[in-house]
Scaffold this motif. Structure first.
Motif, short mmCIF file in Angstrom:
data_model
loop_
_atom_site.label_atom_id
_atom_site.label_comp_id
_atom_site.label_asym_id
_atom_site.label_seq_id
_atom_site.Cartn_x
_atom_site.Cartn_y
_atom_site.Cartn_z
N PHE A 180 -16.98 0.77 -5.45
CA PHE A 180 -17.29 0.47 -4.05
C PHE A 180 -16.98 1.67 -3.19
N LYS A 181 -18.05 2.37 -2.82
CA LYS A 181 -17.96 3.44 -1.82
C LYS A 181 -18.89 3.00 -0.70
N GLU A 182 -18.30 2.69 0.44
CA GLU A 182 -19.07 2.09 1.53
C GLU A 182 -20.28 2.94 1.92
N ALA A 183 -20.16 4.25 1.90
CA ALA A 183 -21.29 5.12 2.28
C ALA A 183 -22.48 4.92 1.34
N ASP A 184 -22.21 4.80 0.04
CA ASP A 184 -23.29 4.55 -0.93
C ASP A 184 -23.93 3.21 -0.69
N TRP A 185 -23.11 2.21 -0.40
CA TRP A 185 -23.62 0.87 -0.18
C TRP A 185 -24.44 0.82 1.12
N GLU A 186 -24.01 1.57 2.13
CA GLU A 186 -24.76 1.62 3.39
C GLU A 186 -26.18 2.10 3.16
N SER B 124 -20.01 -10.00 5.20
CA SER B 124 -20.04 -9.68 6.63
C SER B 124 -21.44 -9.24 7.08
N ARG B 125 -22.26 -8.83 6.14
CA ARG B 125 -23.63 -8.40 6.46
C ARG B 125 -24.67 -9.45 6.04
N ASN B 126 -24.16 -10.62 5.63
CA ASN B 126 -25.03 -11.72 5.20
C ASN B 126 -26.02 -11.30 4.11
N ILE B 127 -25.54 -10.52 3.17
CA ILE B 127 -26.36 -10.06 2.05
C ILE B 127 -26.25 -11.08 0.92
N ALA B 128 -27.38 -11.59 0.50
CA ALA B 128 -27.39 -12.61 -0.56
C ALA B 128 -27.17 -11.96 -1.92
N TYR B 129 -26.38 -12.61 -2.75
CA TYR B 129 -26.09 -12.10 -4.09
C TYR B 129 -25.68 -13.25 -4.99
N THR B 130 -25.74 -12.98 -6.28
CA THR B 130 -25.27 -13.90 -7.30
C THR B 130 -24.01 -13.30 -7.89
N GLU B 131 -22.93 -14.06 -7.90
CA GLU B 131 -21.65 -13.59 -8.43
C GLU B 131 -21.62 -13.71 -9.95
N ARG B 132 -20.93 -12.76 -10.55
CA ARG B 132 -20.70 -12.80 -12.00
C ARG B 132 -19.32 -12.21 -12.28
N LEU C 174 -27.97 1.75 0.50
CA LEU C 174 -28.73 0.69 -0.18
C LEU C 174 -29.16 -0.40 0.78
N TYR C 175 -28.31 -0.70 1.76
CA TYR C 175 -28.57 -1.85 2.62
C TYR C 175 -29.02 -1.49 4.03
N SER C 176 -29.34 -0.23 4.28
CA SER C 176 -29.80 0.13 5.63
C SER C 176 -31.31 0.17 5.70
#
Length: 116
Positions: free
Chosen positions: A106-112, A21-29, A114-116
């Protein structure tokens, strides 16, 4: 960035939607098909700054069947890393590895942060 997950895990599915939803590029594993190695886990443990116990999937069936809640306190860090690297289903997920940053779970606050 690496996104290490188990496709059937609902928390992993939520994390994947978050990234998409945030168009963050990643490689799946897929953690079951390609479990983390001992060296990767050791590196991630150091980079995360988290206690090694936080890398265990404590709600998983394998964790419970092996009675790891009772056994882990008696194990050395070396033994715990060897055990984690033996089966991807023992590892908490999802894991995001981006440069020197490692997020476990997955804790959305922690991820925010990293990506803000």
């Amino acid at each position: 960035m690496q996104f290490i997950y188990y496709p059937k895990c609902t928390t992993c599915q939520r994390a994947k939607k978050y990234l998409d939803s945030r168009n963050i590029a990643y490689t799946e594993r897929n953690i079951k098909e390609e479990p983390p190695t001992y060296d990767e886990l050791k590196k991630w443990h150091i980079a995360s700054g988290m206690p090694l116990k936080k890398f265990f999937n404590t709600s998983g069936m394998l964790y419970r069947s092996m009675e790891l809640a009772r056994k882990l306190p008696e194990m050395t860090e070396e033994e715990q890393l060897q055990l984690l690297s033996s089966d991807g289903m023992l590892v908490k997920r999802p894991i995001v590895v981006k440069d020197d940053t490692v997020l476990v779970g997955f804790k959305e606050a922690d991820w925010e942060q990293l990506y803000s």
